[in-house]
Design a protein around this motif. Structure first.
Motif, PDB file in Angstrom:
ATOM      1  N   MET A   1       0.807  -1.203   0.000  1.00 57.07           N
ATOM      2  CA  MET A   1       0.000   0.000   0.000  1.00 57.07           C
ATOM      3  C   MET A   1       0.855   1.275   0.000  1.00 57.07           C
ATOM      4  O   MET A   1       0.385   2.311  -0.389  1.00 57.07           O
ATOM      5  CB  MET A   1      -0.926   0.031   1.217  1.00 57.07           C
ATOM      6  N   ASN A   2       2.112   1.164   0.417  1.00 59.66           N
ATOM      7  CA  ASN A   2       2.962   2.344   0.546  1.00 59.66           C
ATOM      8  C   ASN A   2       3.283   2.995  -0.784  1.00 59.66           C
ATOM      9  O   ASN A   2       3.600   4.166  -0.832  1.00 59.66           O
ATOM     10  CB  ASN A   2       4.260   1.981   1.258  1.00 59.66           C
ATOM     11  N   ASN A   3       3.252   2.252  -1.881  1.00 60.88           N
ATOM     12  CA  ASN A   3       3.644   2.798  -3.167  1.00 60.88           C
ATOM     13  C   ASN A   3       2.470   3.252  -4.024  1.00 60.88           C
ATOM     14  O   ASN A   3       2.636   3.467  -5.210  1.00 60.88           O
ATOM     15  CB  ASN A   3       4.490   1.771  -3.923  1.00 60.88           C
ATOM     16  N   GLU A   4       1.287   3.395  -3.439  1.00 61.12           N
ATOM     17  CA  GLU A   4       0.128   3.841  -4.212  1.00 61.12           C
ATOM     18  C   GLU A   4       0.281   5.313  -4.569  1.00 61.12           C
ATOM     19  O   GLU A   4       0.749   6.122  -3.772  1.00 61.12           O
ATOM     20  CB  GLU A   4      -1.165   3.647  -3.415  1.00 61.12           C
ATOM     21  N   ASN A   5      -0.138   5.640  -5.793  1.00 59.33           N
ATOM     22  CA  ASN A   5      -0.092   7.028  -6.236  1.00 59.33           C
ATOM     23  C   ASN A   5      -1.320   7.311  -7.096  1.00 59.33           C
ATOM     24  O   ASN A   5      -2.152   6.425  -7.306  1.00 59.33           O
ATOM     25  CB  ASN A   5       1.216   7.311  -6.978  1.00 59.33           C
ATOM     26  N   VAL A   6      -1.438   8.539  -7.562  1.00 57.93           N
ATOM     27  CA  VAL A   6      -2.614   8.931  -8.341  1.00 57.93           C
ATOM     28  C   VAL A   6      -2.724   8.090  -9.615  1.00 57.93           C
ATOM     29  O   VAL A   6      -3.823   7.718 -10.019  1.00 57.93           O
ATOM     30  CB  VAL A   6      -2.582  10.442  -8.649  1.00 57.93           C
ATOM     31  N   HIS A   7      -1.592   7.749 -10.197  1.00 55.31           N
ATOM     32  CA  HIS A   7      -1.618   6.904 -11.398  1.00 55.31           C
ATOM     33  C   HIS A   7      -2.207   5.528 -11.071  1.00 55.31           C
ATOM     34  O   HIS A   7      -2.991   4.984 -11.844  1.00 55.31           O
ATOM     35  CB  HIS A   7      -0.211   6.767 -11.978  1.00 55.31           C
ATOM     36  N   THR A   8      -1.852   4.970  -9.915  1.00 55.13           N
ATOM     37  CA  THR A   8      -2.405   3.681  -9.470  1.00 55.13           C
ATOM     38  C   THR A   8      -3.925   3.772  -9.384  1.00 55.13           C
ATOM     39  O   THR A   8      -4.636   2.885  -9.832  1.00 55.13           O
ATOM     40  CB  THR A   8      -1.848   3.280  -8.092  1.00 55.13           C
ATOM     41  N   LEU A   9      -4.419   4.867  -8.811  1.00 51.88           N
ATOM     42  CA  LEU A   9      -5.862   5.080  -8.689  1.00 51.88           C
ATOM     43  C   LEU A   9      -6.504   5.109 -10.076  1.00 51.88           C
ATOM     44  O   LEU A   9      -7.534   4.471 -10.311  1.00 51.88           O
ATOM     45  CB  LEU A   9      -6.146   6.380  -7.940  1.00 51.88           C
ATOM     46  N   TYR A  10      -5.877   5.821 -10.992  1.00 52.64           N
ATOM     47  CA  TYR A  10      -6.395   5.905 -12.360  1.00 52.64           C
ATOM     48  C   TYR A  10      -6.459   4.518 -13.007  1.00 52.64           C
ATOM     49  O   TYR A  10      -7.446   4.159 -13.639  1.00 52.64           O
ATOM     50  CB  TYR A  10      -5.509   6.841 -13.181  1.00 52.64           C
ATOM     51  N   MET A  11      -5.421   3.725 -12.820  1.00 48.41           N
ATOM     52  CA  MET A  11      -5.358   2.401 -13.434  1.00 48.41           C
ATOM     53  C   MET A  11      -6.389   1.443 -12.824  1.00 48.41           C
ATOM     54  O   MET A  11      -6.937   0.603 -13.521  1.00 48.41           O
ATOM     55  CB  MET A  11      -3.952   1.812 -13.302  1.00 48.41           C
ATOM     56  N   HIS A  12      -6.660   1.574 -11.527  1.00 49.99           N
ATOM     57  CA  HIS A  12      -7.641   0.703 -10.882  1.00 49.99           C
ATOM     58  C   HIS A  12      -9.070   1.077 -11.277  1.00 49.99           C
ATOM     59  O   HIS A  12      -9.948   0.226 -11.293  1.00 49.99           O
ATOM     60  CB  HIS A  12      -7.505   0.782  -9.352  1.00 49.99           C
ATOM     61  N   GLY A  13      -9.303   2.358 -11.554  1.00 47.65           N
ATOM     62  CA  GLY A  13     -10.635   2.798 -11.944  1.00 47.65           C
ATOM     63  C   GLY A  13     -11.659   2.728 -10.816  1.00 47.65           C
ATOM     64  O   GLY A  13     -12.857   2.635 -11.056  1.00 47.65           O
TER      65      GLY A  13
END
Length: 89
Positions: A1-13
């Protein structure tokens, strides 16, 4: 969970799960609102994004946020069907 970023959020949808660590209020934030702050390639850590939120219940900026694995998980977490918050003890 420590490496989550806005791009991760975008990719997960999925919506971003946000927890007020002061009063315990749980919210879901539309990923497009978060992406609008920096774009889909934004590598801003979710922990930094969480600092931007002010709770509408207690009016305090003390939030924790995480990217849920699925949309269903996010909804169940918000309704407190899932009591644990990943990354928070």
């Amino acid at each position: 969970m420590n490496n989550e970023n806005v791009h991760t959020l975008y990719m997960h949808g999925t919506d971003l799960c946000v927890l007020c660590q002061t009063c315990g209020r749980r919210s879901l934030v539309d990923p497009y609102k978060v992406n609008a702050w920096g774009g889909k390639g934004d590598m801003t850590p979710i922990s930094e994004v969480a600092k931007r939120f002010k709770c509408t219940t207690c009016n305090v900026k003390n939030s924790y946020a995480f990217v849920p694995p699925t949309k269903e998980f996010a909804e169940r977490w918000r309704r407190v069907d899932i009591t644990e918050t990943p990354g928070v003890e």
